[in-house]
Design an enzyme around this catalytic site. Structure first.
Site, PDB file in Angstrom:
ATOM      1  N   SER A  49       0.812  -1.225   0.000  1.00 52.98           N
ATOM      2  CA  SER A  49       0.000   0.000   0.000  1.00 52.98           C
ATOM      3  C   SER A  49       0.847   1.277   0.000  1.00 52.98           C
ATOM      4  CB  SER A  49      -0.888   0.033   1.246  1.00 52.98           C
ATOM      5  OG  SER A  49      -1.755  -1.061   1.237  1.00 52.98           O
ATOM      6  N   THR A  52       6.922   1.345   1.941  1.00 52.88           N
ATOM      7  CA  THR A  52       8.327   1.723   1.724  1.00 52.88           C
ATOM      8  C   THR A  52       8.439   3.238   1.536  1.00 52.88           C
ATOM      9  OG1 THR A  52       8.386  -0.338   0.451  1.00 52.88           O
ATOM     10  CG2 THR A  52      10.362   1.040   0.387  1.00 52.88           C
ATOM     11  N   TRP A  53       7.525   3.785   0.780  1.00 54.34           N
ATOM     12  CA  TRP A  53       7.515   5.220   0.510  1.00 54.34           C
ATOM     13  C   TRP A  53       7.295   5.998   1.806  1.00 54.34           C
ATOM     14  CZ3 TRP A  53       3.146   7.915  -2.828  1.00 54.34           C
ATOM     15  CH2 TRP A  53       3.563   9.203  -3.160  1.00 54.34           C
ATOM     16  N   HIS A 112       2.246  -4.382  10.028  1.00 45.60           N
ATOM     17  CA  HIS A 112       1.103  -4.620   9.135  1.00 45.60           C
ATOM     18  C   HIS A 112      -0.100  -5.117   9.931  1.00 45.60           C
ATOM     19  CE1 HIS A 112       3.160  -4.010   5.395  1.00 45.60           C
ATOM     20  NE2 HIS A 112       3.833  -5.138   5.365  1.00 45.60           N
ATOM     21  N   TYR A 199      -2.549   6.553  -0.537  1.00 49.32           N
ATOM     22  CA  TYR A 199      -1.436   6.527  -1.493  1.00 49.32           C
ATOM     23  C   TYR A 199      -1.727   7.473  -2.664  1.00 49.32           C
ATOM     24  CZ  TYR A 199       1.909   4.356  -4.803  1.00 49.32           C
ATOM     25  OH  TYR A 199       2.915   4.120  -5.707  1.00 49.32           O
ATOM     26  N   ARG A 265       8.589  -0.840  -7.881  1.00 52.35           N
ATOM     27  CA  ARG A 265       8.190  -1.316  -9.210  1.00 52.35           C
ATOM     28  C   ARG A 265       7.770  -0.119 -10.035  1.00 52.35           C
ATOM     29  NH1 ARG A 265       3.750  -3.615 -12.056  1.00 52.35           N
ATOM     30  NH2 ARG A 265       2.370  -2.717 -10.503  1.00 52.35           N
TER      31      ARG A 265
HETATM   32  P1  A3P Z   1       3.600  -1.112  -7.510  1.00 53.89           P
HETATM   33  O1  A3P Z   1       3.797  -2.594  -7.386  1.00 53.89           O
HETATM   34  O2  A3P Z   1       2.211  -0.747  -7.928  1.00 53.89           O
HETATM   35  O3  A3P Z   1       4.617  -0.456  -8.352  1.00 53.89           O
HETATM   36  P2  A3P Z   1       4.875  -1.502  -0.128  1.00 53.89           P
HETATM   37  O4  A3P Z   1       5.973  -0.534   0.082  1.00 53.89           O
HETATM   38  O5  A3P Z   1       3.737  -1.322   0.828  1.00 53.89           O
HETATM   39  O6  A3P Z   1       5.381  -2.888  -0.201  1.00 53.89           O
HETATM   40  O7  A3P Z   1       4.226  -1.145  -1.534  1.00 53.89           O
HETATM   41  C1  A3P Z   1       4.953  -1.325  -2.719  1.00 53.89           C
HETATM   42  C2  A3P Z   1       4.323  -0.461  -3.790  1.00 53.89           C
HETATM   43  O8  A3P Z   1       4.695   0.907  -3.553  1.00 53.89           O
HETATM   44  C3  A3P Z   1       4.845  -0.806  -5.162  1.00 53.89           C
HETATM   45  O9  A3P Z   1       3.777  -0.473  -6.039  1.00 53.89           O
HETATM   46  C4  A3P Z   1       6.018   0.144  -5.309  1.00 53.89           C
HETATM   47  O10 A3P Z   1       6.420   0.372  -6.621  1.00 53.89           O
HETATM   48  C5  A3P Z   1       5.444   1.394  -4.666  1.00 53.89           C
HETATM   49  N1  A3P Z   1       6.490   2.309  -4.187  1.00 53.89           N
HETATM   50  C6  A3P Z   1       7.663   1.993  -3.582  1.00 53.89           C
HETATM   51  N2  A3P Z   1       8.367   3.101  -3.312  1.00 53.89           N
HETATM   52  C7  A3P Z   1       7.640   4.147  -3.761  1.00 53.89           C
HETATM   53  C8  A3P Z   1       7.846   5.557  -3.779  1.00 53.89           C
HETATM   54  N3  A3P Z   1       8.950   6.088  -3.304  1.00 53.89           N
HETATM   55  N4  A3P Z   1       6.880   6.332  -4.312  1.00 53.89           N
HETATM   56  C9  A3P Z   1       5.752   5.784  -4.808  1.00 53.89           C
HETATM   57  N5  A3P Z   1       5.484   4.461  -4.833  1.00 53.89           N
HETATM   58  C10 A3P Z   1       6.418   3.644  -4.304  1.00 53.89           C
END
Ligand code: A3P
Length: 303
Positions: A49, A52-53, A112, A199, A265
């Site tokens: 969701s 990481t961001w 989580h 998000y 991704r």
């Molecule tokens: P997608 O698979 O749609 O690209 P989490 O961090 O909760 O595991 O979520 C991973 C999702 O957040 C992935 O989405 C990833 O690409 C996206 N993501 C990771 N870092 C990000 C960032 N700095 N800004 C925006 N989206 C990000």
């Protein structure tokens, strides 16, 4: 079981929520032993969701006066999941209890687990802040599917199968709707304790949500910082393109079977259109409509 890594061994129903069996012991230890402190900041999300961001953003907001020169920022050399550790995956995974009391305040942690299962000490500590990030379920399903595929380097489950489990709510950390609704309701009842972020909103206007986030966690930006462009700088440094390009995030693992790179991704809103069939969308819309009716939250495939 076909799954590997943290899903090996399948799921286990505990206290009304499905958890990966492999980390059930860590979760119980977390619930029993975690002692919240004033000023703790707990990031919560359902997997895929935007965890990481959010970790990168909160770490940068809290530590901005320490690393005014970006070239010294730990973000450049350390994956965000190591800067803000997952409580149930990495802190409580040893036989001995970790000493978390010596960590400098404000302590930054992430989890989580659903609101109902949070340790009493987090719920009861008035000055512990919870930041929840939620993402539209269509993109969550697609992101989860890609993550599972990359983590295991092969695609063993079809998208159809993923959508099916999602609709049944049989997934690690429980159903999407219970998770989201638990934190949503708490954010309405206790807005100074729980901040509910989306998000999609963060993507649309990162800077204004960064301000909101900084105010909420007690690290507001000064007028001077705003004039100097500190907010824009943090949003740039934490963008997907910046983080994805770093050597540390292209290589290495922070958990067995999961490469750092699998957390970065596309990061797009609406990528589901490339993967979900009309019947999958219809199935998801129906159940989401039922579950969120009257809650004040809605998720349509078109948004
Ligand atoms: P997608 O698979 O749609 O690209 P989490 O961090 O909760 O595991 O979520 C991973 C999702 O957040 C992935 O989405 C990833 O690409 C996206 N993501 C990771 N870092 C990000 C960032 N700095 N800004 C925006 N989206 C990000």
């Amino acid at each position: 079981p076909k799954e590997q890594g943290w899903l090996a061994g399948g799921l286990f129903l505990y206290n009304g929520c499905w958890y990966p069996s492999k980390i059930l012991r860590n979760i119980i230890t977390f619930q029993r032993h975690f002692q919240a402190q004033d000023l703790d900041i707990i990031l919560v999300s359902r997997p895929k969701s935007g965890t990481t961001w959010l970790k990168a953003l909160i770490f940068s907001i809290v530590n901005r006066s320490r690393y005014t020169n970006y070239s010294t920022s730990p973000l450049l050399t350390t994956n965000p999941h190591e800067l803000v550790p997952f409580i149930e995956f990495t802190l409580y995974d040893k036989k001995e209890l970790p000493d978390l009391s010596s960590i400098e305040s404000p302590r930054l942690f992430s989890t989580h687990i659903p609101y109902a299962s949070l340790p009493v000490s987090i719920k009861g500590c008035n000055n512990t802040r919870i930041v929840y990030i939620c993402r539209n379920p269509f993109d969550v399903v697609v992101s989860s599917w890609h993550f599972a595929a990359r983590g295991r380097n092969s695609l063993e489950r079809s998208m159809e199968d993923f959508v099916g489990s999602f609709c049944k709510g049989i997934e690690g950390f429980g159903s999407f709707w219970d998770h989201v609704l638990g934190y949503w309701k708490e954010s309405l009842e206790n807005p100074s304790k729980v901040l509910f972020l989306k998000y999609e909103d963060l993507k649309e206007d990162t800077d204004s949500h960064l301000k909101r986030l900084a105010d909420f966690i007690g690290f507001p930006f000064s007028m001077e910082e705003e004039k100097e462009g500190v907010i824009e700088e943090i949003s740039k440094q934490c963008s997907l393109s910046s983080l994805k390009d770093l050597e540390v995030n292209k290589t290495g693992k922070f958990m067995p079977n999961f490469d750092n790179k699998s957390y970065f991704r596309k990061g797009e809103v609406g990528d589901w259109v490339n993967h979900l069939t009309p019947s999958m969308v219809e199935r998801l819309e129906k159940i989401i409509g039922e579950k969120f009716e009257g809650s004040g939250l809605s998720f349509q495939a078109s948004t």
